[in-house]
Design an enzyme around this catalytic site. Structure first.
Site, PDB file in Angstrom:
ATOM      1  N   THR A   1       0.998  -0.985   0.051  1.00  0.00           N
ATOM      2  CA  THR A   1      -0.028   0.068   0.261  1.00  0.00           C
ATOM      3  C   THR A   1       0.726   1.167   0.204  1.00  0.00           C
ATOM      4  O   THR A   1       0.399   2.183  -0.661  1.00  0.00           O
ATOM      5  CB  THR A   1      -0.855  -0.118   1.192  1.00  0.00           C
ATOM      6  OG1 THR A   1      -1.823  -1.176   1.318  1.00  0.00           O
ATOM      7  CG2 THR A   1      -1.703   1.506   1.366  1.00  0.00           C
TER       8      THR A   1
ATOM      9  N   TYR B   1      -7.823   0.770  -3.980  1.00  0.00           N
ATOM     10  CA  TYR B   1      -6.636   1.356  -4.383  1.00  0.00           C
ATOM     11  C   TYR B   1      -5.740   0.213  -4.940  1.00  0.00           C
ATOM     12  O   TYR B   1      -6.068  -1.083  -4.589  1.00  0.00           O
ATOM     13  CB  TYR B   1      -5.790   1.986  -3.285  1.00  0.00           C
ATOM     14  CG  TYR B   1      -5.094   1.165  -2.253  1.00  0.00           C
ATOM     15  CD1 TYR B   1      -6.227   1.152  -1.044  1.00  0.00           C
ATOM     16  CD2 TYR B   1      -4.116   0.402  -2.103  1.00  0.00           C
ATOM     17  CE1 TYR B   1      -5.844   0.310  -0.187  1.00  0.00           C
ATOM     18  CE2 TYR B   1      -3.957  -0.362  -1.099  1.00  0.00           C
ATOM     19  CZ  TYR B   1      -4.845  -0.563  -0.096  1.00  0.00           C
ATOM     20  OH  TYR B   1      -4.435  -1.238   1.007  1.00  0.00           O
TER      21      TYR B   1
ATOM     22  N   SER C   1       1.299  -7.379  -0.696  1.00  0.00           N
ATOM     23  CA  SER C   1       2.231  -8.500   0.073  1.00  0.00           C
ATOM     24  C   SER C   1       1.259  -9.618   0.497  1.00  0.00           C
ATOM     25  O   SER C   1       1.731 -10.599   1.029  1.00  0.00           O
ATOM     26  CB  SER C   1       3.011  -7.833   1.382  1.00  0.00           C
ATOM     27  OG  SER C   1       1.841  -7.750   2.365  1.00  0.00           O
TER      28      SER C   1
ATOM     29  N   THR D   1       1.666  -4.408   4.521  1.00  0.00           N
ATOM     30  CA  THR D   1       1.482  -4.585   5.760  1.00  0.00           C
ATOM     31  C   THR D   1       0.977  -5.946   5.957  1.00  0.00           C
ATOM     32  O   THR D   1       1.131  -6.414   7.150  1.00  0.00           O
ATOM     33  CB  THR D   1       0.911  -3.466   6.464  1.00  0.00           C
ATOM     34  OG1 THR D   1      -0.650  -3.699   5.920  1.00  0.00           O
ATOM     35  CG2 THR D   1       1.330  -2.081   6.288  1.00  0.00           C
ATOM     36  N   ASP D   2       0.366  -6.714   5.055  1.00  0.00           N
ATOM     37  CA  ASP D   2      -0.435  -7.775   5.339  1.00  0.00           C
ATOM     38  C   ASP D   2       0.458  -9.010   5.880  1.00  0.00           C
ATOM     39  O   ASP D   2       0.184  -9.727   6.627  1.00  0.00           O
ATOM     40  CB  ASP D   2      -1.156  -8.453   4.070  1.00  0.00           C
ATOM     41  CG  ASP D   2      -2.505  -7.483   3.774  1.00  0.00           C
ATOM     42  OD1 ASP D   2      -2.740  -6.393   4.436  1.00  0.00           O
ATOM     43  OD2 ASP D   2      -3.051  -7.433   2.805  1.00  0.00           O
TER      44      ASP D   2
ATOM     45  N   LYS E   1       0.285  -7.665  13.077  1.00  0.00           N
ATOM     46  CA  LYS E   1      -0.683  -6.749  12.710  1.00  0.00           C
ATOM     47  C   LYS E   1      -1.940  -6.947  13.228  1.00  0.00           C
ATOM     48  O   LYS E   1      -2.504  -8.180  13.237  1.00  0.00           O
ATOM     49  CB  LYS E   1      -0.927  -6.994  11.094  1.00  0.00           C
ATOM     50  CG  LYS E   1      -1.650  -5.879  10.476  1.00  0.00           C
ATOM     51  CD  LYS E   1      -1.864  -5.884   8.822  1.00  0.00           C
ATOM     52  CE  LYS E   1      -2.758  -4.822   8.553  1.00  0.00           C
ATOM     53  NZ  LYS E   1      -2.944  -4.840   6.917  1.00  0.00           N
TER      54      LYS E   1
ATOM     55  N   GLU F   1      -2.171 -29.187  28.310  1.00  0.00           N
ATOM     56  CA  GLU F   1      -3.396 -29.937  28.008  1.00  0.00           C
ATOM     57  C   GLU F   1      -3.155 -31.070  27.216  1.00  0.00           C
ATOM     58  O   GLU F   1      -3.773 -32.123  27.114  1.00  0.00           O
ATOM     59  CB  GLU F   1      -4.654 -29.218  27.509  1.00  0.00           C
ATOM     60  CG  GLU F   1      -5.805 -29.126  28.634  1.00  0.00           C
ATOM     61  CD  GLU F   1      -6.882 -28.475  28.172  1.00  0.00           C
ATOM     62  OE1 GLU F   1      -8.231 -29.028  28.067  1.00  0.00           O
ATOM     63  OE2 GLU F   1      -6.972 -27.305  27.690  1.00  0.00           O
TER      64      GLU F   1
HETATM   65  N1  ASP Z   1      -2.663  -5.583   0.792  1.00  0.00           N
HETATM   66  C1  ASP Z   1      -1.472  -4.501   1.054  1.00  0.00           C
HETATM   67  C2  ASP Z   1      -0.385  -5.321   1.149  1.00  0.00           C
HETATM   68  O1  ASP Z   1      -0.003  -5.956   2.205  1.00  0.00           O
HETATM   69  C3  ASP Z   1      -1.889  -4.066   2.577  1.00  0.00           C
HETATM   70  C4  ASP Z   1      -0.846  -2.855   2.890  1.00  0.00           C
HETATM   71  O2  ASP Z   1       0.133  -2.830   2.344  1.00  0.00           O
HETATM   72  O3  ASP Z   1      -1.348  -2.105   3.968  1.00  0.00           O
HETATM   73  O4  ASP Z   1       0.272  -5.283   0.435  1.00  0.00           O
END
Ligand code: ASP
Length: 357
Positions: free
Chosen positions: A41, A54, A87, A120-121, A193, A314
């Site tokens: 992103t 996007y 990602s 971020t994923d 995340k 357990e």
């Molecule tokens: N789907 C995006 C990625 O991981 C989300 C992001 O970058 O925040 O590339």
């Protein structure tokens, strides 16, 4: 003698130029930072300003670096584009390619620190992977953003600026890979995340952040007490693939089907995102026991966001031949198990790795 005004101006400009040149040559050397881009992103664009949606990985590394005000006052930057993807599409092949780029930057006399832009994923997985396999001790800081580059109040430029500031801070070397977003930075091993859309999405739930960074000012909090980089003994320099490890999510009424299918499809390791302290239904447990007996390494992790998965609580791990994930969530357990399987299939040795790395 009175010079004409045009000449006066040229003389003044020449003098200023000389002074500026002197000022530049007298300025202290800035650190050299290699910025490696992979998409996400942070490199994303909306079709129009009013669009909610996007496309990740639209802009290239130099465009993104060029959009960060005052970055050239922190460091001399060179850009490298490894891939330009969301990602969610991250895979073993790109990880190995990225590890090679980071290794080359670590070995280069022209690079003092490395910053990686990433979606971020799967940032929590890629960062842990790099932290475990990077042999050098130059700082590696990963950054991303929650809003695309075209958004009102895009968070990417600020995150890049702060990421570079963390990377050039004197304490950043030898700490493994760090993840810096939204004025915090975290050790790769701890960070997850936690929120689908909020800017404050990355957290080190069991431990807290490694430190804070605000408009380039860095404060360190927590030391890291786990082995990383060279100390792990993992070296992927000569590898062109990694063993298959699948994550299977536990739930009420869980059957053995997905576990059996994973083994049938060639998984060498399984990570169970278990209920509670890494638990699962009796049929699932029996299927895992069978898989372990057949040489597939089974790691019990948890679908819960916090806490440790303890050994022989357990579930009798000793009897079943399982590994307990401790602090590592399912995606991080998967990374460590993939790397562990490049060295051994012995669950006892792999359990030690889960404690130590
Ligand atoms: N789907 C995006 C990625 O991981 C989300 C992001 O970058 O925040 O590339």
């Amino acid at each position: 003698m009175r010079l004409n005004p045009g000449f006066d101006l040229r003389l003044a400009a020449f003098t200023l130029g000389l002074l500026a040149a002197f000022a530049v040559s007298a300025a202290p050397d800035l650190p050299n930072v290699r910025v490696i881009a992979t998409g996400g992103t942070i490199a994303g664009a909306q079709a129009s300003a009013g669009d909610y949606g996007y496309k990740s990985g639209t802009y290239d590394v130099n465009t993104l670096i060029g959009a960060v005000p005052n970055l050239d006052k922190l460091a001399d930057i060179t850009g490298e584009q490894v891939v330009n993807i969301g990602s969610q599409d991250m895979n073993d092949e790109v990880w190995l390619k990225l590890a090679k780029s980071v290794a080359a930057a670590q070995a280069s006399a022209d690079v003092d620190a490395i910053v990686i832009m990433h979606g971020t994923d799967t940032l929590e997985e890629t960062s842990y992977f790099l932290s475990l396999v990077t042999q050098g001790t130059k700082p590696v800081v990963m950054v991303g953003s929650m809003r695309p580059a075209t958004a009102i109040s895009a968070d990417g430029p600020g995150n890049i600026y702060n990421g570079v500031a963390v990377a050039v801070s004197p304490e950043a070397g030898g700490k493994g890979t760090l993840v810096s977003l939204n004025d915090e930075f975290h050790y790769a091993r701890n960070v997850v995340k936690t929120n689908t859309t909020s800017l404050q999405t990355f957290e080190s739930i069991n431990r807290g952040p490694a430190g804070l960074v605000h408009t380039g000012t860095v404060a360190w909090f927590e030391p890291m007490n786990k082995k990383l980089g060279k100390a792990t003994g993992f070296d992927v320099a000569k590898l062109d693939k990694l063993p298959r490890v699948d994550v299977i999510y536990a739930h009420a009424n869980m059957s053995a089907d997905l576990i059996e299918a994973a083994v049938k499809n060639g998984a060498k390791g399984l990570v169970i995102a278990g209920v509670g302290d890494g638990n699962m239904t009796t049929p699932a447990l029996d299927a895992c026991k069978k898989a372990a007996a057949a040489g597939v390494v089974v790691v019990r992790s948890t679908r819960l966001p916090a806490g440790l998965v303890l050994r022989n609580n357990e579930v009798n791990d000793d009897e079943m031949g399982f590994v307990a994930s401790g602090e590592l969530n399912p995606p991080k357990s998967r990374v460590l198990l993939q790397l562990a399987l490049t060295q051994t299939k012995d669950p006892k040795r792999i359990q030690e790795m889960f404690y130590e790395f």
